[in-house]
Design a protein around this motif. Structure first.
Motif, PDB file in Angstrom:
ATOM      1  N   UNK A  35       0.895  -1.348  -0.131  1.00  0.00           N
ATOM      2  CA  UNK A  35      -0.084   0.092   0.126  1.00  0.00           C
ATOM      3  C   UNK A  35       0.789   1.230  -0.015  1.00  0.00           C
ATOM      4  N   UNK A  36       1.759   1.225  -0.936  1.00  0.00           N
ATOM      5  CA  UNK A  36       2.720   2.521  -0.824  1.00  0.00           C
ATOM      6  C   UNK A  36       1.992   3.838  -1.321  1.00  0.00           C
ATOM      7  N   UNK A  37       2.043   4.949  -0.474  1.00  0.00           N
ATOM      8  CA  UNK A  37       1.464   6.226  -0.563  1.00  0.00           C
ATOM      9  C   UNK A  37       2.311   7.240  -0.693  1.00  0.00           C
ATOM     10  N   UNK A  38       3.627   6.804   0.110  1.00  0.00           N
ATOM     11  CA  UNK A  38       4.650   8.022  -0.099  1.00  0.00           C
ATOM     12  C   UNK A  38       4.866   9.042  -1.696  1.00  0.00           C
ATOM     13  N   UNK A  39       5.101   8.210  -2.670  1.00  0.00           N
ATOM     14  CA  UNK A  39       5.485   8.857  -3.762  1.00  0.00           C
ATOM     15  C   UNK A  39       4.207   9.887  -4.113  1.00  0.00           C
ATOM     16  N   UNK A  40       3.164   9.444  -4.058  1.00  0.00           N
ATOM     17  CA  UNK A  40       1.783  10.299  -4.479  1.00  0.00           C
ATOM     18  C   UNK A  40       1.908  11.579  -3.701  1.00  0.00           C
ATOM     19  N   UNK A  41       2.169  11.415  -2.244  1.00  0.00           N
ATOM     20  CA  UNK A  41       2.199  12.531  -1.460  1.00  0.00           C
ATOM     21  C   UNK A  41       3.178  13.696  -1.765  1.00  0.00           C
ATOM     22  N   UNK A  42       4.265  13.113  -2.741  1.00  0.00           N
ATOM     23  CA  UNK A  42       5.477  14.008  -2.965  1.00  0.00           C
ATOM     24  C   UNK A  42       5.271  14.530  -4.447  1.00  0.00           C
ATOM     25  N   UNK A  43       4.340  13.751  -5.115  1.00  0.00           N
ATOM     26  CA  UNK A  43       4.047  14.033  -6.773  1.00  0.00           C
ATOM     27  C   UNK A  43       5.093  13.482  -7.420  1.00  0.00           C
ATOM     28  N   UNK A  44       5.485  12.306  -6.969  1.00  0.00           N
ATOM     29  CA  UNK A  44       6.568  11.536  -7.835  1.00  0.00           C
ATOM     30  C   UNK A  44       5.911  10.585  -8.736  1.00  0.00           C
ATOM     31  N   UNK A  45       6.440  10.616 -10.113  1.00  0.00           N
ATOM     32  CA  UNK A  45       5.939   9.850 -10.939  1.00  0.00           C
ATOM     33  C   UNK A  45       6.907   9.106 -11.790  1.00  0.00           C
ATOM     34  N   UNK A  46       7.964   9.617 -11.470  1.00  0.00           N
ATOM     35  CA  UNK A  46       9.403   9.074 -12.305  1.00  0.00           C
ATOM     36  C   UNK A  46       9.629   7.730 -11.749  1.00  0.00           C
ATOM     37  N   UNK A  47      10.504   7.034 -12.435  1.00  0.00           N
ATOM     38  CA  UNK A  47      10.873   5.548 -11.836  1.00  0.00           C
ATOM     39  C   UNK A  47      12.414   5.402 -11.299  1.00  0.00           C
ATOM     40  N   UNK A  48      12.685   4.676 -10.521  1.00  0.00           N
ATOM     41  CA  UNK A  48      14.111   4.348  -9.905  1.00  0.00           C
ATOM     42  C   UNK A  48      14.808   3.632 -11.178  1.00  0.00           C
ATOM     43  N   UNK A  49      15.945   4.161 -11.167  1.00  0.00           N
ATOM     44  CA  UNK A  49      16.861   3.345 -12.453  1.00  0.00           C
ATOM     45  C   UNK A  49      18.030   2.578 -11.550  1.00  0.00           C
ATOM     46  N   UNK A  50      18.650   1.509 -12.265  1.00  0.00           N
ATOM     47  CA  UNK A  50      19.709   0.658 -11.820  1.00  0.00           C
ATOM     48  C   UNK A  50      20.842   0.991 -11.945  1.00  0.00           C
ATOM     49  N   UNK A  51      22.049   0.778 -11.365  1.00  0.00           N
ATOM     50  CA  UNK A  51      23.349   1.040 -11.513  1.00  0.00           C
ATOM     51  C   UNK A  51      24.078   0.094 -11.049  1.00  0.00           C
ATOM     52  N   UNK A  52      24.428  -1.013 -12.070  1.00  0.00           N
ATOM     53  CA  UNK A  52      25.042  -2.097 -11.917  1.00  0.00           C
ATOM     54  C   UNK A  52      24.215  -3.029 -11.038  1.00  0.00           C
ATOM     55  N   UNK A  53      24.633  -3.417  -9.823  1.00  0.00           N
ATOM     56  CA  UNK A  53      23.688  -4.348  -9.103  1.00  0.00           C
ATOM     57  C   UNK A  53      22.887  -3.574  -7.830  1.00  0.00           C
ATOM     58  N   UNK A  54      23.027  -2.179  -8.355  1.00  0.00           N
ATOM     59  CA  UNK A  54      22.153  -1.382  -7.250  1.00  0.00           C
ATOM     60  C   UNK A  54      21.162  -0.664  -7.748  1.00  0.00           C
ATOM     61  N   UNK A  55      20.241   0.287  -7.011  1.00  0.00           N
ATOM     62  CA  UNK A  55      19.308   1.119  -7.231  1.00  0.00           C
ATOM     63  C   UNK A  55      19.445   2.601  -6.755  1.00  0.00           C
ATOM     64  N   UNK A  56      19.169   3.336  -7.633  1.00  0.00           N
ATOM     65  CA  UNK A  56      19.135   4.811  -7.378  1.00  0.00           C
ATOM     66  C   UNK A  56      18.018   5.303  -7.082  1.00  0.00           C
ATOM     67  N   UNK A  57      17.872   5.866  -5.785  1.00  0.00           N
ATOM     68  CA  UNK A  57      16.558   6.311  -5.205  1.00  0.00           C
ATOM     69  C   UNK A  57      16.250   7.440  -6.072  1.00  0.00           C
ATOM     70  N   UNK A  58      14.865   7.648  -6.041  1.00  0.00           N
ATOM     71  CA  UNK A  58      14.461   8.979  -6.674  1.00  0.00           C
ATOM     72  C   UNK A  58      14.628  10.164  -5.617  1.00  0.00           C
ATOM     73  N   UNK A  59      14.375  11.366  -6.334  1.00  0.00           N
ATOM     74  CA  UNK A  59      14.453  12.542  -5.182  1.00  0.00           C
ATOM     75  C   UNK A  59      13.135  13.514  -5.341  1.00  0.00           C
ATOM     76  N   UNK A  60      12.675  13.975  -4.222  1.00  0.00           N
ATOM     77  CA  UNK A  60      11.455  14.994  -4.282  1.00  0.00           C
ATOM     78  C   UNK A  60      12.031  16.455  -4.593  1.00  0.00           C
ATOM     79  N   UNK A  61      11.315  17.180  -4.802  1.00  0.00           N
ATOM     80  CA  UNK A  61      11.439  18.615  -5.455  1.00  0.00           C
ATOM     81  C   UNK A  61      12.381  19.217  -4.491  1.00  0.00           C
ATOM     82  N   UNK A  62      12.446  18.891  -3.011  1.00  0.00           N
ATOM     83  CA  UNK A  62      13.226  19.676  -2.043  1.00  0.00           C
ATOM     84  C   UNK A  62      14.560  18.828  -1.846  1.00  0.00           C
ATOM     85  N   UNK A  63      14.839  17.748  -2.519  1.00  0.00           N
ATOM     86  CA  UNK A  63      15.743  16.845  -2.362  1.00  0.00           C
ATOM     87  C   UNK A  63      15.775  15.812  -1.490  1.00  0.00           C
TER      88      UNK A  63
END
Length: 261
Positions: A65-93
């Motif tokens: 039941x994830x709701x945090x991205x909606x609260x921050x207006x996040x619609x972009x997707x996280x991307x991978x880097x080798x065997x890791x994942x780079x988190x997304x950032x909100x407007x304020x960082x």
């Protein structure tokens, strides 16, 4: 109670180190039931920490039941880097990781059993390149199931915030969360009573829609050191719906934040 303690005593609590991250403080935000505003409190505390100049992150551990991205207006997707994942950032960082930033569609359901869900939370900690973070808030699902156990097992949790409402069952719900934390040897840092009252915009009088607050009594009974109250405000729902929670204003959580950050 004794059965739970015996079970937990037999669990080896291995705090897993993330080689790509330096996270100084981890605070879990928990509730005994859904619908009390746990994600709202997580979002608001994160915004306050960020406004203080702290490098802030949110792990949305409510996998189904994830709701945090909606609260921050996040619609972009996280991307991978080798065997890791780079988190997304909100407007304020604020750095953010949630199941919703990994799914192809935001409305796609997560039809997983408990151990798989718990495994995803472990990966959010181990495989995400969080970097240098002063404080991470972990938005946990309601209850005391697999995910909560995984968070306490694998993350170096410094303390938890319990979120409740003023309704009649609140004492039992808070007691469950406090006892879970006690069994896992994690301190309870504060109790946040959401939807505590409605303040009339005309006269300023407070109306206790869900009954008079018992937060202070409950906090004293369970040795919770700090209490905060958030009123019923339609503005909050509007900000979340627009993905603009970072624009919220109000001092209800400032004292608590000053103590825990």
């Amino acid at each position: 109670m004794s059965d739970s303690k015996d079970f937990l005593d037999n669990i080896k609590l291995e705090k897993v180190h993330n080689k790509d991250s330096q996270i100084k403080k981890v605070i879990g935000v928990v509730s005994g039931k859904g619908g009390v505003g746990k994600s709202l409190v997580t979002s608001m505390l994160s915004c306050i920490a960020n406004r203080k100049g702290l490098k802030t992150a949110i792990m949305d551990a409510d996998i189904t039941g994830p709701s945090i991205p909606k609260a921050f207006g996040i619609h972009t997707k996280a991307v991978g880097a080798h065997d890791s994942i780079i988190p997304v950032e909100t407007k304020s960082g604020i750095k953010l990781m949630s199941m919703n930033v990994l799914m192809d569609e935001e409305t796609q359901p997560v039809l997983w059993r408990g151990p798989v869900i718990a495994g995803a939370v472990g990966q959010f900690w181990n495989d995400v390149i969080w970097g240098d973070i002063d404080v991470m808030f972990v938005d946990m699902p309601p209850g005391t199931g697999d995910v909560a156990l995984t968070v306490f097992q694998q993350l170096p949790v410094d303390g938890i915030i319990v979120v409740s409402s003023p309704q009649e069952l609140v004492e039992m719900i808070v007691a469950k969360a406090v006892r879970m934390a006690d069994l896992m040897k994690v301190p309870v840092l504060g109790l946040v009573e959401n939807m505590s009252y409605f303040e009339c915009p005309g006269c300023g009088e407070k109306h206790y829609i869900f009954g008079m607050s018992r937060a202070d009594e409950i906090a004293e009974e369970y040795n919770i050191p700090r209490v905060a109250r958030i009123p019923i405000k339609p503005d909050f729902a509007a900000l979340v719906d627009r993905g603009e929670i970072e624009k919220f204003s109000g001092e209800w959580l400032n004292e608590l934040a000053d103590e825990i950050l």
